[in-house]
Design a protein around this motif. Structure first.
Motif, PDB file in Angstrom:
ATOM      1  N   TRP A 184      24.869  12.934  -4.018  1.00  0.00           N
ATOM      2  CA  TRP A 184      24.212  13.931  -3.169  1.00  0.00           C
ATOM      3  C   TRP A 184      25.234  14.878  -2.545  1.00  0.00           C
ATOM      4  CZ3 TRP A 184      24.613  14.502   2.207  1.00  0.00           C
ATOM      5  CH2 TRP A 184      23.780  15.477   2.746  1.00  0.00           C
ATOM      6  N   ILE A 185      26.340  14.329  -2.040  1.00  0.00           N
ATOM      7  CA  ILE A 185      27.383  15.160  -1.424  1.00  0.00           C
ATOM      8  C   ILE A 185      27.947  16.136  -2.453  1.00  0.00           C
ATOM      9  CG2 ILE A 185      29.713  15.098  -0.438  1.00  0.00           C
ATOM     10  CD1 ILE A 185      28.906  12.440   0.896  1.00  0.00           C
ATOM     11  N   LEU A 186      28.259  15.642  -3.635  1.00  0.00           N
ATOM     12  CA  LEU A 186      28.807  16.498  -4.676  1.00  0.00           C
ATOM     13  C   LEU A 186      27.804  17.571  -5.102  1.00  0.00           C
ATOM     14  CD1 LEU A 186      31.288  16.973  -6.420  1.00  0.00           C
ATOM     15  CD2 LEU A 186      30.283  15.465  -8.118  1.00  0.00           C
ATOM     16  N   ASN A 187      26.526  17.202  -5.214  1.00  0.00           N
ATOM     17  CA  ASN A 187      25.511  18.187  -5.578  1.00  0.00           C
ATOM     18  C   ASN A 187      25.380  19.275  -4.520  1.00  0.00           C
ATOM     19  OD1 ASN A 187      24.861  17.053  -8.030  1.00  0.00           O
ATOM     20  ND2 ASN A 187      23.242  15.774  -7.179  1.00  0.00           N
ATOM     21  N   GLU A 188      25.467  18.917  -3.251  1.00  0.00           N
ATOM     22  CA  GLU A 188      25.389  19.915  -2.178  1.00  0.00           C
ATOM     23  C   GLU A 188      26.565  20.885  -2.241  1.00  0.00           C
ATOM     24  OE1 GLU A 188      23.084  20.504   0.312  1.00  0.00           O
ATOM     25  OE2 GLU A 188      21.823  19.095  -0.799  1.00  0.00           O
ATOM     26  N   ILE A 189      27.747  20.354  -2.458  1.00  0.00           N
ATOM     27  CA  ILE A 189      28.938  21.207  -2.510  1.00  0.00           C
ATOM     28  C   ILE A 189      28.906  22.100  -3.749  1.00  0.00           C
ATOM     29  CG2 ILE A 189      31.453  21.184  -2.736  1.00  0.00           C
ATOM     30  CD1 ILE A 189      31.409  18.617  -1.009  1.00  0.00           C
ATOM     31  N   VAL A 190      28.512  21.548  -4.888  1.00  0.00           N
ATOM     32  CA  VAL A 190      28.442  22.332  -6.117  1.00  0.00           C
ATOM     33  C   VAL A 190      27.378  23.423  -6.001  1.00  0.00           C
ATOM     34  CG1 VAL A 190      27.807  22.210  -8.567  1.00  0.00           C
ATOM     35  CG2 VAL A 190      29.415  20.571  -7.610  1.00  0.00           C
ATOM     36  N   ALA A 191      26.229  23.107  -5.412  1.00  0.00           N
ATOM     37  CA  ALA A 191      25.179  24.121  -5.230  1.00  0.00           C
ATOM     38  C   ALA A 191      25.661  25.248  -4.334  1.00  0.00           C
ATOM     39  CB  ALA A 191      23.925  23.473  -4.646  1.00  0.00           C
ATOM     40  N   PHE A 192      26.371  24.901  -3.276  1.00  0.00           N
ATOM     41  CA  PHE A 192      26.906  25.942  -2.386  1.00  0.00           C
ATOM     42  C   PHE A 192      27.922  26.805  -3.117  1.00  0.00           C
ATOM     43  CE2 PHE A 192      30.279  27.204   0.627  1.00  0.00           C
ATOM     44  CZ  PHE A 192      29.560  28.167   1.311  1.00  0.00           C
ATOM     45  N   MET A 193      28.818  26.183  -3.857  1.00  0.00           N
ATOM     46  CA  MET A 193      29.838  26.953  -4.573  1.00  0.00           C
ATOM     47  C   MET A 193      29.215  27.818  -5.664  1.00  0.00           C
ATOM     48  SD  MET A 193      32.517  26.508  -2.966  1.00  0.00           S
ATOM     49  CE  MET A 193      33.585  27.437  -4.020  1.00  0.00           C
ATOM     50  N   ASN A 194      28.196  27.318  -6.351  1.00  0.00           N
ATOM     51  CA  ASN A 194      27.512  28.140  -7.357  1.00  0.00           C
ATOM     52  C   ASN A 194      26.838  29.343  -6.711  1.00  0.00           C
ATOM     53  OD1 ASN A 194      28.255  26.648  -9.589  1.00  0.00           O
ATOM     54  ND2 ASN A 194      26.446  25.334  -9.486  1.00  0.00           N
ATOM     55  N   THR A 195      26.234  29.143  -5.557  1.00  0.00           N
ATOM     56  CA  THR A 195      25.617  30.251  -4.836  1.00  0.00           C
ATOM     57  C   THR A 195      26.673  31.256  -4.392  1.00  0.00           C
ATOM     58  OG1 THR A 195      23.873  28.784  -4.031  1.00  0.00           O
ATOM     59  CG2 THR A 195      24.162  30.864  -2.875  1.00  0.00           C
ATOM     60  N   LEU A 196      27.777  30.743  -3.884  1.00  0.00           N
ATOM     61  CA  LEU A 196      28.841  31.623  -3.406  1.00  0.00           C
ATOM     62  C   LEU A 196      29.473  32.399  -4.561  1.00  0.00           C
ATOM     63  CD1 LEU A 196      30.418  32.411  -0.850  1.00  0.00           C
ATOM     64  CD2 LEU A 196      32.027  30.595  -1.397  1.00  0.00           C
ATOM     65  N   TRP A 197      29.794  31.722  -5.643  1.00  0.00           N
ATOM     66  CA  TRP A 197      30.417  32.400  -6.782  1.00  0.00           C
ATOM     67  C   TRP A 197      29.423  33.279  -7.529  1.00  0.00           C
ATOM     68  CZ3 TRP A 197      33.470  27.579  -8.757  1.00  0.00           C
ATOM     69  CH2 TRP A 197      34.577  27.384  -7.933  1.00  0.00           C
ATOM     70  N   GLY A 198      28.143  32.901  -7.488  1.00  0.00           N
ATOM     71  CA  GLY A 198      27.127  33.704  -8.154  1.00  0.00           C
ATOM     72  C   GLY A 198      26.948  35.067  -7.507  1.00  0.00           C
ATOM     73  N   SER A 199      27.199  35.155  -6.222  1.00  0.00           N
ATOM     74  CA  SER A 199      27.073  36.439  -5.516  1.00  0.00           C
ATOM     75  C   SER A 199      28.440  37.043  -5.226  1.00  0.00           C
ATOM     76  CB  SER A 199      26.294  36.231  -4.221  1.00  0.00           C
ATOM     77  OG  SER A 199      26.934  35.290  -3.401  1.00  0.00           O
ATOM     78  N   PHE A 200      29.446  36.644  -5.968  1.00  0.00           N
ATOM     79  CA  PHE A 200      30.807  37.104  -5.740  1.00  0.00           C
ATOM     80  C   PHE A 200      30.949  38.608  -5.966  1.00  0.00           C
ATOM     81  CE2 PHE A 200      35.081  36.079  -4.839  1.00  0.00           C
ATOM     82  CZ  PHE A 200      35.883  36.861  -5.641  1.00  0.00           C
ATOM     83  N   SER A 201      30.181  39.139  -6.921  1.00  0.00           N
ATOM     84  CA  SER A 201      30.282  40.566  -7.227  1.00  0.00           C
ATOM     85  C   SER A 201      29.837  41.437  -6.042  1.00  0.00           C
ATOM     86  CB  SER A 201      29.461  40.911  -8.462  1.00  0.00           C
ATOM     87  OG  SER A 201      28.096  40.623  -8.226  1.00  0.00           O
ATOM     88  N   GLN A 202      28.983  40.913  -5.200  1.00  0.00           N
ATOM     89  CA  GLN A 202      28.541  41.668  -4.017  1.00  0.00           C
ATOM     90  C   GLN A 202      29.650  41.786  -2.981  1.00  0.00           C
ATOM     91  OE1 GLN A 202      25.209  39.573  -2.478  1.00  0.00           O
ATOM     92  NE2 GLN A 202      23.960  39.854  -4.319  1.00  0.00           N
ATOM     93  N   TYR A 203      30.565  40.855  -2.996  1.00  0.00           N
ATOM     94  CA  TYR A 203      31.601  40.813  -1.951  1.00  0.00           C
ATOM     95  C   TYR A 203      32.851  41.618  -2.319  1.00  0.00           C
ATOM     96  CZ  TYR A 203      28.703  36.919  -0.496  1.00  0.00           C
ATOM     97  OH  TYR A 203      27.657  36.143  -0.124  1.00  0.00           O
TER      98      TYR A 203
ATOM     99  N   VAL B  59      27.476  23.328   5.401  1.00  0.00           N
ATOM    100  CA  VAL B  59      27.651  22.406   4.278  1.00  0.00           C
ATOM    101  C   VAL B  59      28.631  21.295   4.652  1.00  0.00           C
ATOM    102  CG1 VAL B  59      28.563  22.205   1.927  1.00  0.00           C
ATOM    103  CG2 VAL B  59      26.998  24.044   2.492  1.00  0.00           C
ATOM    104  N   ILE B  60      29.691  21.646   5.351  1.00  0.00           N
ATOM    105  CA  ILE B  60      30.666  20.637   5.780  1.00  0.00           C
ATOM    106  C   ILE B  60      30.007  19.620   6.705  1.00  0.00           C
ATOM    107  CG2 ILE B  60      32.745  20.270   7.166  1.00  0.00           C
ATOM    108  CD1 ILE B  60      33.748  22.971   6.037  1.00  0.00           C
ATOM    109  N   VAL B  61      29.238  20.108   7.671  1.00  0.00           N
ATOM    110  CA  VAL B  61      28.574  19.208   8.620  1.00  0.00           C
ATOM    111  C   VAL B  61      27.552  18.344   7.896  1.00  0.00           C
ATOM    112  CG1 VAL B  61      26.986  19.156  10.577  1.00  0.00           C
ATOM    113  CG2 VAL B  61      28.972  20.649  10.639  1.00  0.00           C
ATOM    114  N   LYS B  62      26.745  18.975   7.045  1.00  0.00           N
ATOM    115  CA  LYS B  62      25.677  18.254   6.354  1.00  0.00           C
ATOM    116  C   LYS B  62      26.225  17.159   5.448  1.00  0.00           C
ATOM    117  CE  LYS B  62      23.312  20.705   3.450  1.00  0.00           C
ATOM    118  NZ  LYS B  62      22.322  21.577   2.754  1.00  0.00           N
ATOM    119  N   THR B  63      27.372  17.392   4.833  1.00  0.00           N
ATOM    120  CA  THR B  63      27.913  16.394   3.910  1.00  0.00           C
ATOM    121  C   THR B  63      28.794  15.349   4.591  1.00  0.00           C
ATOM    122  OG1 THR B  63      29.731  17.873   3.335  1.00  0.00           O
ATOM    123  CG2 THR B  63      27.792  17.903   1.907  1.00  0.00           C
ATOM    124  N   SER B  64      29.293  15.633   5.780  1.00  0.00           N
ATOM    125  CA  SER B  64      30.173  14.657   6.432  1.00  0.00           C
ATOM    126  C   SER B  64      29.450  13.768   7.435  1.00  0.00           C
ATOM    127  CB  SER B  64      31.326  15.383   7.130  1.00  0.00           C
ATOM    128  OG  SER B  64      30.836  16.183   8.188  1.00  0.00           O
TER     129      SER B  64
END
Length: 89
Positions: free
Chosen positions: A68-87, A16-21
């Motif tokens: 676009w950059i903000l949407n990519e970061i928000v989508a990643f964070m939503n995915t990460l926080w959405g599966s937080f219970s698994q971690y 995500v960092i590479v894709k957005t920068s």
């Protein structure tokens, strides 16, 4: 949480960092190349000449690609926080 989960999260984070920068870095590189060619052709040897055009180009790039950059970061964070219970085990 296993080590493979940590590696997967780290890999996704780096991607995500590479894709957005990369778009903003490419804008900076292109503007720098154009200014360098201009300096070579006109024999102007001012070292600070590239700073302002690069800054303006990056700001314009952020204005154009910021959503676009903000949407990519928000989508990643939503995915990460959405599966937080698994971690948490």
């Amino acid at each position: 949480m296993s080590s493979s989960d940590i590696i997967t999260i780290a890999r996704q984070t780096v991607w995500v960092i590479v894709k957005t920068s990369v778009p903003l870095l490419l804008v900076s590189m292109v503007v720098g190349l154009i200014i360098s060619l201009f300096q070579t052709l006109t024999s102007i040897q001012e070292q600070t000449l590239t700073f302002v055009p690069k800054l303006i180009a990056i700001l314009i790039g952020i204005m154009v690609m910021g959503t676009w950059i903000l949407n990519e970061i928000v989508a990643f964070m939503n995915t990460l926080w959405g599966s937080f219970s698994q971690y948490i085990l």
